[in-house]
Every structure is written in structure tokens, then in C-alpha cells.
Design a protein around this motif. Structure first.
Motif, mmCIF file in Angstrom:
data_model
loop_
_atom_site.group_PDB
_atom_site.id
_atom_site.type_symbol
_atom_site.label_atom_id
_atom_site.label_comp_id
_atom_site.label_asym_id
_atom_site.label_seq_id
_atom_site.Cartn_x
_atom_site.Cartn_y
_atom_site.Cartn_z
ATOM 1 N N LEU A 151 18.161 -42.976 9.358
ATOM 2 C CA LEU A 151 17.475 -42.673 8.113
ATOM 3 C C LEU A 151 17.566 -41.181 7.810
ATOM 4 O O LEU A 151 17.768 -40.359 8.697
ATOM 5 N N SER A 167 15.643 -38.117 5.460
ATOM 6 C CA SER A 167 14.400 -37.829 4.735
ATOM 7 C C SER A 167 14.633 -37.656 3.238
ATOM 8 O O SER A 167 13.860 -38.166 2.418
ATOM 9 N N ILE A 227 9.988 -44.771 7.855
ATOM 10 C CA ILE A 227 10.497 -44.541 9.205
ATOM 11 C C ILE A 227 9.779 -45.436 10.207
ATOM 12 O O ILE A 227 10.397 -46.048 11.080
ATOM 13 N N LEU A 280 17.643 -39.252 13.237
ATOM 14 C CA LEU A 280 16.978 -39.037 11.951
ATOM 15 C C LEU A 280 17.525 -37.757 11.339
ATOM 16 O O LEU A 280 17.610 -36.733 12.012
ATOM 17 N N ILE A 298 7.114 -36.298 8.668
ATOM 18 C CA ILE A 298 8.343 -37.070 8.848
ATOM 19 C C ILE A 298 8.786 -37.005 10.312
ATOM 20 O O ILE A 298 9.153 -38.017 10.919
ATOM 21 N N GLY A 320 8.991 -40.002 13.108
ATOM 22 C CA GLY A 320 10.185 -40.250 13.898
ATOM 23 C C GLY A 320 9.899 -40.259 15.383
ATOM 24 O O GLY A 320 10.393 -41.109 16.124
ATOM 25 N N SER A 360 8.236 -43.357 16.479
ATOM 26 C CA SER A 360 9.143 -44.501 16.408
ATOM 27 C C SER A 360 10.305 -44.375 17.398
ATOM 28 O O SER A 360 11.271 -45.119 17.318
ATOM 29 N N ARG A 405 12.515 -41.858 17.933
ATOM 30 C CA ARG A 405 13.738 -41.153 17.585
ATOM 31 C C ARG A 405 14.019 -40.104 18.650
ATOM 32 O O ARG A 405 13.105 -39.429 19.115
#
Length: 286
Positions: free
Chosen positions: A172, A174, A188, A198, A242, A246, A249, A251
Motif C-alpha cells: 500500500l 499512503s 492499512i 508500505l 499511517i 503499518g 499490521s 509491516r
């Protein structure tokens, strides 16, 4: 995971690389404090692969991800690099040569972009490649722009793509999430466990150009030109939120990318993004 690794998308450096070579560009990145790169829009010649491997050994620069195409861009235009359809074994060998376990498709072929059904057909093809690559210890990821946020059956195509796949991951961005009409941090989180990469790319509105030089029939086009890419921390996106989404999640890599610097030197843009990220508290992530 307590922190990720901030790196740079090498597409930004391709002019320097053409002039001075990969190793020289990575030396400059290392001097700026960056220790990870995503390789994109750089020809994976034998010499360039060797230079990447050398930079890993001598500079400690980690290759977070390599890039490829799925197939040619359209019936008329060849993809400017290696493709999964034509160069799969070479791509696998190149990833192994630089100890990289993430391979990304940088953009969908335009022949699949016209309808939701064609985009989902492409998704199925990518998923099959993702299954094959996992046997070689490589995760296949798909990088989305704004076109994947076309809404179909009540949700973005990219959400359908996620729900339709198990092996393929998603990279992904931003900026493109914002331009695609979703709130980046929340979106996200909906991809938790499906992505290791990311893109950190800010968004800003520029000034309207001198209208005396714009023909009346082109007036509406001006509104598109004032939407701009920006250095991290120089735009309107909530970058700490952001990045936190991430991190939650899972990242691993947070990669600075800026498609256009608007006459600012690319190295100055990278310094601005770096300094802003340090001010936000991410110095240990470099």
C-alpha cells in the motif's frame, strides 16, 4: 514488532544510477543514513545485481524488495524490465543473489485495467505466481496506485483483490490511498498480515499556474495539476498515524517514495523526508 525499517524506493535514483552506477548511488544513500532499498525501474543486468550484492556486503544496505512486471504493459508496449511471464527463473536467481525474499509487481499491465472483471482475472494470475514463488522462499506483492480504488459492488477493487487471494501480499501507498478515497491508516489495518511493505509518500496541494497562459478549453485540467506528491512531513497526511497503523499490521519496511520533486534535487528531497521522520521520532528506524 516494536519498530520497522525505513528505506528508499530506488526509482527515485534512476537518473543518478544511469550516470554514476548503483553502487555510487547506494553510497550516497548510506551517507544519508538509509540502510534499506526497494529496487524498481532499474535494469537487473548481471553487473547491477553484482553491485547490489556488493553494497550489501560493504555498505550494509539491505535489499528489502526486488521488482518485476507481470507481463508486457499492453499489446504494443514491452514492459521495461523482467516479467514473471517471460523471465521467472532469472527473477528467482536475482532475488537469491541479493538475499531478498520479497518480489513486487510495480503496476498492473494496462490491458487489465479497463474493467473490474479483467482486474480480478489479473489477480488470479498473480495469485498463481505467488503460490509458485513461495516454493522458492519468495513472497509476491502487488503495488497499488489509485486505479485499484475504483469502487465495484460497494467496495474498492483492491479490497476484492485482497479477499480473492491468500498467497499474494499487497504494498500500500499512503498517497495513492488518499487519492483513491480511503483513510490510509484505517485501510492499512484492513490488510493486517497481508503486507510487509508500505510506501511513505505525502500529499499536498500546489498553487494554480498563471491562468493567462492556459487556454480556456484546458481550464478544468488545472485542477488535476495542483495535486502533488510531497516529501514525508511536508504534506497534509498524518504520517505518524499511517506508520503506527503499518507497525500494528506487522509491516516490516517503510519506504520513502516521491514520484516527482518539482525541480527540487532528489537528494535534497530525501534529506527533508529523513529529517522530518527523525523529528517524528523514527531515527532508530533508519
Amino acid at each position: 514488532m516494536k519498530q520497522g525499517k525505513i528505506g528508499v524506493q530506488m526509482m527515485m535514483l534512476k537518473q543518478d544510477i544511469q550516470q554514476y552506477g548503483i553502487y555510487a548511488a547506494l553510497e550516497k544513500l548510506a551517507d544519508l543514513g538509509f540502510g534499506a532499498v526497494e529496487v524498481s525501474q532499474i535494469a537487473m543486468t548481471k553487473e547491477n545485481v553484482q553491485a547490489l550484492a556488493r553494497a550489501q556486503r560493504e555498505l550494509g544496505v539491505q535489499v528489502a524488495a526486488m521488482s518485476c512486471g507481470l507481463e508486457d504493459i499492453s499489446g504494443k508496449y514491452k514492459y521495461p524490465g523482467d516479467t514473471l511471464r517471460d523471465d521467472l527463473e532469472k527473477i528467482i536467481d536475482d532475488c537469491r543473489a541479493v538475499d531478498c525474499s520479497i518480489l513486487r509487481i510495480g503496476m498492473l499491465p494496462m490491458s487489465y485495467a479497463a474493467t473490474p472483471q479483467r482486474m480480478l482475472e489479473m489477480t488470479d494470475i498473480c495469485e498463481e505466481y505467488a503460490r509458485r514463488l513461495k516454493h522458492h522462499g519468495i513472497d509476491l506483492y502487488y503495488h497499488a496506485h489509485n486505479m485499484e480504488f475504483f469502487r465495484w459492488q460497494g467496495k474498492p477493487i483492491l479490497t476484492h483483490m485482497r479477499e480473492r487471494t491468500q498467497c499474494m501480499g499487497f504494498e500500500l501507498d499512503s498517497h495513492w490511498m488518499w487519492r483513491g478515497g480511503v483513510e490510509p491508516a484505517a485501510y492499512i489495518r484492513s490488510f493486517a498480515g497481508r503486507i510487509r511493505l508500505l510506501h511513505l509518500k505525502d500529499y499536498r496541494i500546489g498553487l494554480v499556474p498563471d491562468m493567462s497562459s492556459v487556454p480556456p478549453q484546458q481550464f478544468n485540467q488545472v485542477f488535476g495539476t495542483i495535486e502533488q506528491y510531497a516529501e514525508v512531513g511536508e504534506g497534509s497526511l498524518d504520517m505518524p498515524a499511517i506508520i503506527q497503523a503499518g507497525l500494528e499490521s506487522r509491516r516490516e519496511y517503510f519506504l520513502i517514495e516521491q514520484d516527482e520533486t518539482y525541480d527540487r534535487d532528489i537528494w535534497e528531497s530525501l534529506r527533508i523526508s529523513r529529517d522530518n521522520l527523525i523529528r517524528m521520532g523514527y531515527q532508530s528506524w533508519l
